[in-house]
Design a protein around this motif. Structure first.
Motif, mmCIF file in Angstrom:
data_model
loop_
_atom_site.group_PDB
_atom_site.id
_atom_site.type_symbol
_atom_site.label_atom_id
_atom_site.label_comp_id
_atom_site.label_asym_id
_atom_site.label_seq_id
_atom_site.Cartn_x
_atom_site.Cartn_y
_atom_site.Cartn_z
ATOM 1 N N ALA A 127 0.812 -1.220 0.000
ATOM 2 C CA ALA A 127 0.000 0.000 0.000
ATOM 3 C C ALA A 127 0.846 1.270 0.000
ATOM 4 O O ALA A 127 0.530 2.225 -0.711
ATOM 5 N N PHE A 128 1.909 1.283 0.756
ATOM 6 C CA PHE A 128 2.723 2.507 0.853
ATOM 7 C C PHE A 128 3.836 2.552 -0.187
ATOM 8 O O PHE A 128 4.233 3.631 -0.613
ATOM 9 N N ALA A 129 4.363 1.369 -0.537
ATOM 10 C CA ALA A 129 5.595 1.388 -1.346
ATOM 11 C C ALA A 129 5.508 0.542 -2.611
ATOM 12 O O ALA A 129 6.479 0.478 -3.373
ATOM 13 N N GLY A 130 4.365 -0.100 -2.848
ATOM 14 C CA GLY A 130 4.228 -0.929 -4.043
ATOM 15 C C GLY A 130 5.149 -2.135 -4.028
ATOM 16 O O GLY A 130 5.486 -2.692 -5.069
ATOM 17 N N VAL A 131 5.572 -2.558 -2.836
ATOM 18 C CA VAL A 131 6.481 -3.708 -2.727
ATOM 19 C C VAL A 131 5.635 -4.971 -2.523
ATOM 20 O O VAL A 131 4.857 -5.051 -1.561
ATOM 21 N N PRO A 132 5.771 -5.957 -3.437
ATOM 22 C CA PRO A 132 4.899 -7.138 -3.330
ATOM 23 C C PRO A 132 5.255 -8.021 -2.141
ATOM 24 O O PRO A 132 6.394 -8.036 -1.672
ATOM 25 N N ALA A 133 4.263 -8.754 -1.692
ATOM 26 C CA ALA A 133 4.427 -9.631 -0.524
ATOM 27 C C ALA A 133 5.559 -10.637 -0.729
ATOM 28 O O ALA A 133 6.200 -11.064 0.238
ATOM 29 N N GLU A 134 5.822 -11.005 -1.984
ATOM 30 C CA GLU A 134 6.854 -12.018 -2.275
ATOM 31 C C GLU A 134 8.242 -11.563 -1.818
ATOM 32 O O GLU A 134 9.130 -12.384 -1.628
ATOM 33 N N ARG A 135 8.417 -10.282 -1.669
ATOM 34 C CA ARG A 135 9.749 -9.800 -1.244
ATOM 35 C C ARG A 135 9.895 -9.778 0.275
ATOM 36 O O ARG A 135 10.946 -9.399 0.788
ATOM 37 N N ALA A 136 8.827 -10.149 0.962
ATOM 38 C CA ALA A 136 8.853 -10.016 2.423
ATOM 39 C C ALA A 136 8.926 -11.370 3.123
ATOM 40 O O ALA A 136 8.439 -12.374 2.615
ATOM 41 N N ILE A 137 9.549 -11.355 4.268
ATOM 42 C CA ILE A 137 9.524 -12.514 5.169
ATOM 43 C C ILE A 137 8.875 -12.045 6.465
ATOM 44 O O ILE A 137 9.359 -11.100 7.102
ATOM 45 N N ALA A 138 7.756 -12.686 6.805
ATOM 46 C CA ALA A 138 7.049 -12.294 8.032
ATOM 47 C C ALA A 138 7.750 -12.919 9.233
ATOM 48 O O ALA A 138 7.953 -14.131 9.277
ATOM 49 N N ILE A 139 8.122 -12.103 10.180
ATOM 50 C CA ILE A 139 8.780 -12.635 11.375
ATOM 51 C C ILE A 139 7.732 -13.243 12.303
ATOM 52 O O ILE A 139 6.539 -12.944 12.202
ATOM 53 N N THR A 140 8.195 -14.112 13.178
ATOM 54 C CA THR A 140 7.337 -14.542 14.281
ATOM 55 C C THR A 140 8.003 -14.044 15.561
ATOM 56 O O THR A 140 9.223 -13.805 15.583
ATOM 57 N N ASP A 141 7.220 -13.889 16.595
ATOM 58 C CA ASP A 141 7.741 -13.313 17.838
ATOM 59 C C ASP A 141 8.879 -14.176 18.392
ATOM 60 O O ASP A 141 8.701 -15.378 18.612
ATOM 61 N N GLY A 142 10.043 -13.586 18.570
ATOM 62 C CA GLY A 142 11.187 -14.323 19.126
ATOM 63 C C GLY A 142 12.077 -14.972 18.077
ATOM 64 O O GLY A 142 13.131 -15.523 18.405
ATOM 65 N N MET A 143 11.660 -14.910 16.821
ATOM 66 C CA MET A 143 12.433 -15.532 15.722
ATOM 67 C C MET A 143 13.850 -14.935 15.636
ATOM 68 O O MET A 143 14.051 -13.750 15.879
ATOM 69 N N VAL A 144 14.807 -15.790 15.264
ATOM 70 C CA VAL A 144 16.214 -15.347 15.176
ATOM 71 C C VAL A 144 16.752 -15.616 13.777
ATOM 72 O O VAL A 144 16.472 -16.674 13.196
#
Ligand code: FEO
Length: 408
Positions: A116-133
């Motif tokens: 929405a803000f930057a036109g960056v597709p979800a494929e470029r992202a890695i969703a963190i989980t709480d505590g992930m290293v």
């Protein structure tokens, strides 16, 4: 500004907003500026933690700062975005066009905002989980979900080997940073006082509404050995990070109980009849040894009133009746205080009216859900008489007794 070494191969890049007419978030005055900081870890993988806003040519300036380490945009492998508000992500769109390989670590909630803000597709992202290293070279980054400090998608990043917390908005302040004094141990006592004042104002303006989440976030951080705090606004705390952690804890707890034994007085007057008793308010509070901060509306900025009200256990409003209701600029001020969840206050109101009252009733209805304890009020027709002044004096003495007891 030059890129600055924080420790080992961790660097701070930063810009100051210096334009005095600029309003932060489009609302808040920053006469002494504000810094926007990001961090670079240079190594096996080159990592950026938080970006900058795409104003005043800031992306170019930061690109030049990075070039000081012989790094270009294309050399970055990972972007960690702790928070999607555009002061930290505004550069993302252009950055990702120039660098097609970097992956973005962020919370799951941030992923739709990348688009929405930057036109960056979800494929470029890695969703963190709480505590992930994630481990890369000599660095171990651990991610923590810290929602609503400041937006729902906010997280913090902790470098485990060195005990460094990249906290984004949390622990930040208004105020530009001198290039040669970026750490807490490099600034004078006077400057410390300045940043403390500006951290409170930043907190009251930006974060206060979410104080319950701040307290939850602080609880989560208690398990970490924090040796250094690298915020996205303000100085780096390496000598004594407990100072700013304690300040934040105090600010957040002001939402739950008494704040400081201080009173914020906000007044308005149309023809001087409400103003006539202001001296009395000041006199009574001073005699009782209660520090007070006086603001006039319209005139004084809501950002400063919010900071003062947040820190005060007591609020006193002086405003006349205007068309059977509160004087409109004061009604707006009270709305803002409630939006920012300024609560748990001992309150008094006074004011003049012409043909009929109405402000007090309007005030009581409007503040019904504010969490304010309205200790008393006094209204009069036209100019205050000696009797009005005497009634006010007695009511204010009672108010002071209750406030002192409340803020023990
Ligand atoms: Fe500094 Fe919520 O952005």
């Amino acid at each position: 500004m030059k890129i600055k070494k924080v420790i080992d191969d961790i660097y701070r890049f930063s810009v100051n907003i210096e334009d005095k007419s600029y309003l932060f978030e489009g609302i808040w005055p920053i006469p002494d500026g504000i810094s926007i900081n990001g961090y670079l870890i240079k190594g096996e993988k080159n990592i950026l933690i938080d970006l900058t806003q795409n104003i005043f040519d800031f992306p170019t300036e930061i690109t030049q700062q990075m070039e000081g380490l012989t790094l270009g945009i294309k050399d970055i492998d990972i972007i960690v975005l702790n928070h999607m508000e555009p002061d930290h992500s505004g550069w993302l769109r252009e950055f990702c066009k120039e660098n097609q390989k970097a992956v973005v670590y962020c919370t799951k909630k941030a992923i739709p905002l990348l688009q929405a803000f930057a036109g960056v597709p979800a494929e470029r992202a890695i969703a963190i989980t709480d505590g992930m290293v994630i481990e890369t070279g000599d660095y171990e980054l651990q991610f923590f979900d810290t929602p609503n400090i400041h937006w729902p998608e906010t997280m913090m990043t902790y470098e485990r080997k060195r005990g460094i917390l990249f906290s984004c908005d949390a622990f930040g302040s208004y105020g530009s940073i001198d290039e040669d004094a970026i750490f807490d141990d490099q600034i004078s006592q006077e400057k410390h006082q300045f940043y403390e004042t500006e951290a409170l104002r930043y907190y009251a303006n930006i974060v206060a509404t979410f104080s319950t989440f701040v307290l939850k976030g602080l609880e989560k951080l208690k398990g970490l050995e924090i040796k250094m705090i690298c915020p996205a606004h303000g100085i780096i705390w390496r000598d004594n990070p407990a100072v700013i952690i304690d300040q934040y804890d105090r600010y957040a707890k002001y939402s739950k109980g008494p704040a400081e034994r201080e009173v914020t007085v906000v007044w308005s007057s149309m023809y001087g009849n409400t103003k006539q008793v202001l001296h009395l308010v000041i006199e009574v509070l001073r005699k009782r040894g209660i520090p007070l901060h006086v603001f006039q509306v319209p005139g004084d900025d809501i950002g400063y009133i919010l900071a003062s009200a947040w820190k005060s256990s007591g609020l006193i409003f002086g405003m006349p009746t205007y068309e059977y209701k509160m004087f409109p600029p004061m009604a707006h001020t009270i709305d803002e205080l409630m939006v920012k969840k300024v609560t748990n206050k001992k309150v008094f109101r006074f004011g003049s009216f012409g043909w009929s009252g109405g402000a007090q009733r309007d005030f009581e209805i409007k503040t019904e859900k504010s969490g304010w304890d309205i200790i008393g009020h006094h209204e009069w027709q036209g100019a205050p008489t000696d009797k009005d002044q005497e009634t006010m004096r007695k009511a204010l003495e009672t108010y002071c007794d209750i406030l002192i007891d409340f803020s023990k």
